[in-house]
Design a protein around this motif. Sequence first.
Motif, PDB file in Angstrom:
ATOM      1  N   ARG A 105       0.847  -1.190   0.000  1.00 56.27           N
ATOM      2  CA  ARG A 105       0.000   0.000   0.000  1.00 56.27           C
ATOM      3  C   ARG A 105       0.885   1.244   0.000  1.00 56.27           C
ATOM      4  O   ARG A 105       1.732   1.412   0.895  1.00 56.27           O
ATOM      5  N   ILE A 106       0.732   2.074  -0.972  1.00 52.20           N
ATOM      6  CA  ILE A 106       1.437   3.353  -1.051  1.00 52.20           C
ATOM      7  C   ILE A 106       0.390   4.448  -0.907  1.00 52.20           C
ATOM      8  O   ILE A 106      -0.471   4.613  -1.781  1.00 52.20           O
ATOM      9  N   GLU A 107       0.450   5.173   0.195  1.00 56.11           N
ATOM     10  CA  GLU A 107      -0.584   6.151   0.486  1.00 56.11           C
ATOM     11  C   GLU A 107      -0.215   7.522  -0.077  1.00 56.11           C
ATOM     12  O   GLU A 107       0.950   7.934  -0.062  1.00 56.11           O
ATOM     13  N   GLN A 108      -1.214   8.191  -0.588  1.00 60.46           N
ATOM     14  CA  GLN A 108      -1.059   9.573  -0.998  1.00 60.46           C
ATOM     15  C   GLN A 108      -2.212  10.370  -0.380  1.00 60.46           C
ATOM     16  O   GLN A 108      -3.354   9.916  -0.383  1.00 60.46           O
ATOM     17  N   ILE A 109      -1.910  11.541   0.145  1.00 66.53           N
ATOM     18  CA  ILE A 109      -2.909  12.365   0.817  1.00 66.53           C
ATOM     19  C   ILE A 109      -3.256  13.552  -0.077  1.00 66.53           C
ATOM     20  O   ILE A 109      -2.361  14.302  -0.515  1.00 66.53           O
ATOM     21  N   VAL A 110      -4.517  13.671  -0.375  1.00 64.26           N
ATOM     22  CA  VAL A 110      -5.017  14.812  -1.146  1.00 64.26           C
ATOM     23  C   VAL A 110      -5.723  15.730  -0.151  1.00 64.26           C
ATOM     24  O   VAL A 110      -6.828  15.425   0.312  1.00 64.26           O
ATOM     25  N   ASP A 111      -5.074  16.819   0.213  1.00 64.18           N
ATOM     26  CA  ASP A 111      -5.566  17.679   1.284  1.00 64.18           C
ATOM     27  C   ASP A 111      -5.844  19.081   0.747  1.00 64.18           C
ATOM     28  O   ASP A 111      -5.349  19.469  -0.336  1.00 64.18           O
ATOM     29  N   VAL A 131     -11.587   7.237   2.076  1.00 67.34           N
ATOM     30  CA  VAL A 131     -10.464   6.404   1.649  1.00 67.34           C
ATOM     31  C   VAL A 131     -10.868   5.619   0.403  1.00 67.34           C
ATOM     32  O   VAL A 131     -11.928   4.980   0.382  1.00 67.34           O
ATOM     33  N   ALA A 132     -10.058   5.698  -0.611  1.00 67.69           N
ATOM     34  CA  ALA A 132     -10.316   4.956  -1.848  1.00 67.69           C
ATOM     35  C   ALA A 132      -9.066   4.163  -2.207  1.00 67.69           C
ATOM     36  O   ALA A 132      -7.945   4.685  -2.140  1.00 67.69           O
ATOM     37  N   GLU A 133      -9.260   2.909  -2.545  1.00 64.36           N
ATOM     38  CA  GLU A 133      -8.149   2.064  -2.980  1.00 64.36           C
ATOM     39  C   GLU A 133      -8.273   1.793  -4.465  1.00 64.36           C
ATOM     40  O   GLU A 133      -9.337   1.402  -4.951  1.00 64.36           O
ATOM     41  N   ARG A 134      -7.181   1.983  -5.188  1.00 62.98           N
ATOM     42  CA  ARG A 134      -7.136   1.678  -6.617  1.00 62.98           C
ATOM     43  C   ARG A 134      -5.981   0.730  -6.891  1.00 62.98           C
ATOM     44  O   ARG A 134      -4.926   0.839  -6.258  1.00 62.98           O
ATOM     45  N   LEU A 135      -6.187  -0.165  -7.811  1.00 60.97           N
ATOM     46  CA  LEU A 135      -5.163  -1.149  -8.143  1.00 60.97           C
ATOM     47  C   LEU A 135      -4.190  -0.549  -9.150  1.00 60.97           C
ATOM     48  O   LEU A 135      -4.601  -0.086 -10.224  1.00 60.97           O
ATOM     49  N   ASP A 136      -2.934  -0.549  -8.826  1.00 63.29           N
ATOM     50  CA  ASP A 136      -1.883   0.011  -9.679  1.00 63.29           C
ATOM     51  C   ASP A 136      -0.946  -1.119 -10.104  1.00 63.29           C
ATOM     52  O   ASP A 136      -0.995  -2.221  -9.550  1.00 63.29           O
ATOM     53  N   VAL A 137      -0.100  -0.857 -11.067  1.00 63.35           N
ATOM     54  CA  VAL A 137       0.828  -1.876 -11.548  1.00 63.35           C
ATOM     55  C   VAL A 137       2.164  -1.228 -11.870  1.00 63.35           C
ATOM     56  O   VAL A 137       2.221  -0.085 -12.348  1.00 63.35           O
ATOM     57  N   VAL A 138       3.225  -1.937 -11.572  1.00 58.20           N
ATOM     58  CA  VAL A 138       4.565  -1.554 -12.000  1.00 58.20           C
ATOM     59  C   VAL A 138       4.930  -2.491 -13.147  1.00 58.20           C
ATOM     60  O   VAL A 138       4.980  -3.707 -12.951  1.00 58.20           O
ATOM     61  N   PRO A 139       5.138  -1.987 -14.349  1.00 58.21           N
ATOM     62  CA  PRO A 139       5.470  -2.877 -15.478  1.00 58.21           C
ATOM     63  C   PRO A 139       6.674  -3.750 -15.144  1.00 58.21           C
ATOM     64  O   PRO A 139       7.491  -3.406 -14.274  1.00 58.21           O
ATOM     65  N   THR A 140       6.752  -4.900 -15.820  1.00 55.41           N
ATOM     66  CA  THR A 140       7.832  -5.847 -15.556  1.00 55.41           C
ATOM     67  C   THR A 140       9.166  -5.133 -15.429  1.00 55.41           C
ATOM     68  O   THR A 140       9.611  -4.465 -16.358  1.00 55.41           O
ATOM     69  N   THR A 141       9.763  -5.271 -14.279  1.00 53.08           N
ATOM     70  CA  THR A 141      11.003  -4.564 -13.990  1.00 53.08           C
ATOM     71  C   THR A 141      12.099  -5.571 -13.690  1.00 53.08           C
ATOM     72  O   THR A 141      11.944  -6.426 -12.815  1.00 53.08           O
TER      73      THR A 141
END
Length: 506
Positions: A105-111, A131-141
């Motif tokens: 989980r990488i949190e970002q705060i929009v304030d 709180v909203a969770e979205r699925l993210d992806v890091v391309p094959t690294t």
Amino acid sequence: MLMEADLPNDVEALRALVLEQARELDALKVFQAEVERLKAIIDALQRHRFGRRSEQLDPDQFELALEEVETALAEAEHARDKASRAPAERPRKTNRGSLPAHLERIEQIVDVEDKACPCCGGALHQIGEDVAERLDVVPTTFRVLVTRRPRYGCRSCESAVVQAPAPARIVEGGIPTETLIAQVLVAKYADHLPLYRQTQIYARQGIQLDRSTLADWVGRAAWYLRPLRDHILERLRRSERLFADETTAPVLDPGRGRTKTGQIWAYARDDRPWDGGAPPMVAYVYAADRKGERAEAHLGDFAGILQVDGYGGYAALAKRRQQVSLAFCWAHVRRKFYELAGTSPVATEVLRRIAQLYAIEDEVRGAPAERRRQIRVERSRVIVDELRHYLEARNRQVSAKAKLGEAIRYALTRWEGLSRFLDNGRVDLDSNTVERSIRPLALNRKNALFAGSDEGGDNWAVIATLIENCKISGINPHTWLTEVLTKLANGHPANSVGELMPWTVA
């Protein structure tokens, strides 16, 4: 047309005329049966070329069509919402709370920038949050693991050099980690990506690898993994009941400029339909041909019930080895009549009765073996007996050359094996279990076209065995292969490979 005036008055001449007419009528019946047989073949070819390949729509094709429909629907709804600037009537699809807990989980705060009250200018204090969770992806690294092994010497004697031994590897002196080798195996044999496509994917990340290099990794991994496949096959041989099937495996034939047709044989066990405790498993074995003695060599000292299709090699095996009994597949019987259902009332009636058997099987699936046997004796046996009388009666009325006649004889000549499920609750109605295990091989064959050699065909069977058992056990094949390859490289005892099996992890 023969008129009354054309009839002779002589009795012998009339007799000769009647006999000639009977012979012509018999010949006409033969011709009509041949015409019907050829029409049935043409219909089957047309269905094969232009229609569906089986009784049901291919699940993959169905999903593909469904994807296109849902994509078009989403695009239309979005365009409507943008045009009307009104909220959508249908609630938005959300996935909140269902994302796996193990994901990072990488949190970002929009304030708000100004924390002064817009009304009175007082200080704002937090009263809650969304709180909203979205699925993210890091391309094959890709990353490079640098292993440093310091060397130590003694200042007193200056002759002793001490250094930790190098970690064991599957590819000695090579660049891949066991994790990367597992990725190549899963991509090729589970995701059906040929090695040349994988090299193209790696090239987009700036990693230049030859296809032959990846093939070398696969071959080395297969050498380490072969004892695990052999262990699975040995465990299957000790079972009381097995499924067996085979499929073609095109293999390059060096020196002839073309491919030859090898075979991959599949042997499976699944006791879950009768509440058995043994884990389900499957093993694939490559052979250069489809000779009946191949199955005998693969099965070793197996003694029990072998559930198969109508291939004659299994019948020859059962004749040579009395400890093997055959149970035949009702799905194959049904398939032959399904092809004729549109034109034959007899085929339609047979399908209706077979459907009754399957309806009973749906009710007893998962019940103990004895309970399944009791229900089959009470309800299924009468259906099977009546169906046999029905087929025997129609067999006398149908030409032996007609497709319907062939379908009837296919069933009647295998009736003992088709009826074996009635007296044994461990026997299934069909061999669909092993046919489902064959499907991944067909997908891989479609994408890879052929194996490079008989050894490549055997490597295919070894790795596909382990990946399919991971899928059956419900575990991640990449994670499992990484751990197993690491243990094997570090010298895991050959007599303890049973500890590495996928179902032990599950």
